[in-house]
Design an enzyme around this catalytic site. Sequence first.
Site, PDB file in Angstrom:
ATOM      1  N   LYS A 256       0.836  -1.215   0.000  1.00  0.00           N
ATOM      2  CA  LYS A 256       0.000   0.000   0.000  1.00  0.00           C
ATOM      3  C   LYS A 256       0.865   1.258   0.000  1.00  0.00           C
ATOM      4  O   LYS A 256       0.663   2.163  -0.802  1.00  0.00           O
ATOM      5  CB  LYS A 256      -0.919   0.034   1.233  1.00  0.00           C
ATOM      6  CG  LYS A 256      -1.831  -1.168   1.366  1.00  0.00           C
ATOM      7  CD  LYS A 256      -2.756  -1.045   2.568  1.00  0.00           C
ATOM      8  CE  LYS A 256      -2.046  -1.099   3.905  1.00  0.00           C
ATOM      9  NZ  LYS A 256      -1.560  -2.434   4.287  1.00  0.00           N
TER      10      LYS A 256
ATOM     11  N   ARG B 152      11.404  -0.446  12.444  1.00  0.00           N
ATOM     12  CA  ARG B 152      10.038  -0.611  12.947  1.00  0.00           C
ATOM     13  C   ARG B 152       9.942  -1.867  13.792  1.00  0.00           C
ATOM     14  O   ARG B 152      10.137  -2.977  13.284  1.00  0.00           O
ATOM     15  CB  ARG B 152       9.059  -0.684  11.766  1.00  0.00           C
ATOM     16  CG  ARG B 152       8.621   0.665  11.274  1.00  0.00           C
ATOM     17  CD  ARG B 152       7.682   0.568  10.101  1.00  0.00           C
ATOM     18  NE  ARG B 152       6.440  -0.153  10.383  1.00  0.00           N
ATOM     19  CZ  ARG B 152       5.396  -0.159   9.563  1.00  0.00           C
ATOM     20  NH1 ARG B 152       5.447   0.508   8.433  1.00  0.00           N
ATOM     21  NH2 ARG B 152       4.312  -0.837   9.872  1.00  0.00           N
TER      22      ARG B 152
ATOM     23  N   ARG C 253      -0.607  -9.016  13.369  1.00  0.00           N
ATOM     24  CA  ARG C 253      -1.132  -7.982  12.459  1.00  0.00           C
ATOM     25  C   ARG C 253      -1.971  -8.612  11.355  1.00  0.00           C
ATOM     26  O   ARG C 253      -3.004  -8.069  10.959  1.00  0.00           O
ATOM     27  CB  ARG C 253       0.034  -7.185  11.841  1.00  0.00           C
ATOM     28  CG  ARG C 253       0.686  -6.254  12.849  1.00  0.00           C
ATOM     29  CD  ARG C 253       2.083  -5.854  12.431  1.00  0.00           C
ATOM     30  NE  ARG C 253       2.110  -5.042  11.221  1.00  0.00           N
ATOM     31  CZ  ARG C 253       3.223  -4.790  10.542  1.00  0.00           C
ATOM     32  NH1 ARG C 253       4.387  -5.278  10.972  1.00  0.00           N
ATOM     33  NH2 ARG C 253       3.190  -4.032   9.477  1.00  0.00           N
TER      34      ARG C 253
ATOM     35  N   ARG D  93      -9.721   0.758   8.339  1.00  0.00           N
ATOM     36  CA  ARG D  93      -9.313  -0.597   8.713  1.00  0.00           C
ATOM     37  C   ARG D  93     -10.393  -1.330   9.491  1.00  0.00           C
ATOM     38  O   ARG D  93     -10.181  -2.469   9.891  1.00  0.00           O
ATOM     39  CB  ARG D  93      -8.062  -0.515   9.585  1.00  0.00           C
ATOM     40  CG  ARG D  93      -6.767  -0.837   8.829  1.00  0.00           C
ATOM     41  CD  ARG D  93      -5.632  -0.630   9.808  1.00  0.00           C
ATOM     42  NE  ARG D  93      -4.429  -1.336   9.489  1.00  0.00           N
ATOM     43  CZ  ARG D  93      -3.381  -0.800   8.882  1.00  0.00           C
ATOM     44  NH1 ARG D  93      -3.416   0.420   8.429  1.00  0.00           N
ATOM     45  NH2 ARG D  93      -2.288  -1.505   8.710  1.00  0.00           N
TER      46      ARG D  93
ATOM     47  N   ARG E 165      11.860  -5.826   5.450  1.00  0.00           N
ATOM     48  CA  ARG E 165      11.843  -4.390   5.757  1.00  0.00           C
ATOM     49  C   ARG E 165      12.307  -4.143   7.196  1.00  0.00           C
ATOM     50  O   ARG E 165      12.970  -3.158   7.477  1.00  0.00           O
ATOM     51  CB  ARG E 165      10.428  -3.825   5.559  1.00  0.00           C
ATOM     52  CG  ARG E 165      10.361  -2.328   5.812  1.00  0.00           C
ATOM     53  CD  ARG E 165       9.032  -1.723   5.427  1.00  0.00           C
ATOM     54  NE  ARG E 165       7.939  -2.204   6.264  1.00  0.00           N
ATOM     55  CZ  ARG E 165       6.671  -1.862   6.103  1.00  0.00           C
ATOM     56  NH1 ARG E 165       6.316  -1.065   5.121  1.00  0.00           N
ATOM     57  NH2 ARG E 165       5.734  -2.324   6.899  1.00  0.00           N
TER      58      ARG E 165
END
Length: 190
Positions: free
Chosen positions: A14, A134, A146, A89, A128
């Site tokens: 996204k 993160r 998640r 969401r 990532r």
Amino acid sequence: MLNLVLFGPPGAGKGTQSQKLIDKYQLVHLSTGDILRAEIAAGTELGLEAKKLMDQGVLVPDEVVIGMISNKLDANVDAKGFIFDGFPRTVAQAEALDQLLTSKNTAISGMIALEVENEELKKRLLLRGKDSGRADDQNPEIIQKRIDEYNNKTAPVANYYKGQDKFTGVYGIGVIEEIFNNICTVVDSY
Ligand code: B4P
């Protein structure tokens, strides 16, 4: 106005595709994930609360993110349109977004859902996590949480837009530029 919802599970692409869409269509990018991370970086009270939830891989309360989006819409009255990235969401967020846009005499043009299998999502997020810093990208259990949150609370949002005849799925595995071209074909049909 062109108002796009870019949808998909964590790691679907996204954020990646949003950057390209902004350049092409000159839209304002509203990523609730980015806005929350900016609050965390600024050390605000909201950011401190959000960090606890995000680090566990669970969603931040609806009223918090709806308030953030409302403020951003008010701050961009001259925008040609918006890309909503990672928002809505939950169905409650989708309903609130419709109300906010109606009050501004506009509406969602369409939802584009990036479709990517679970194993690929986990691979991308862990990759990532190696250099993003993160916390939610570094632990396979948090990533699974998640994905579970997405399946339980976020996936039903697709039905909300299907009910309005505004849903299109785009396959999200492959070369980023090809996925982008497929998204543009959908956008150009609005
Ligand atoms: P987000 O920041 O929205 O994060 P995300 O779901 O991980 O998606 P992101 O956009 O960052 O990743 P992308 O798919 O582009 O949310 C983080 C947290 O914030 C949530 O867990 C929640 O706690 C909170 N939150 C945010 N919004 C909320 C809301 N509305 N309500 C409640 N809580 C909210 O990319 C992933 C990786 O894949 C990248 O490294 C990218 O380079 C790579 N990639 C992309 N396309 C690829 C391709 N085609 N091939 C290979 N790799 C690709």
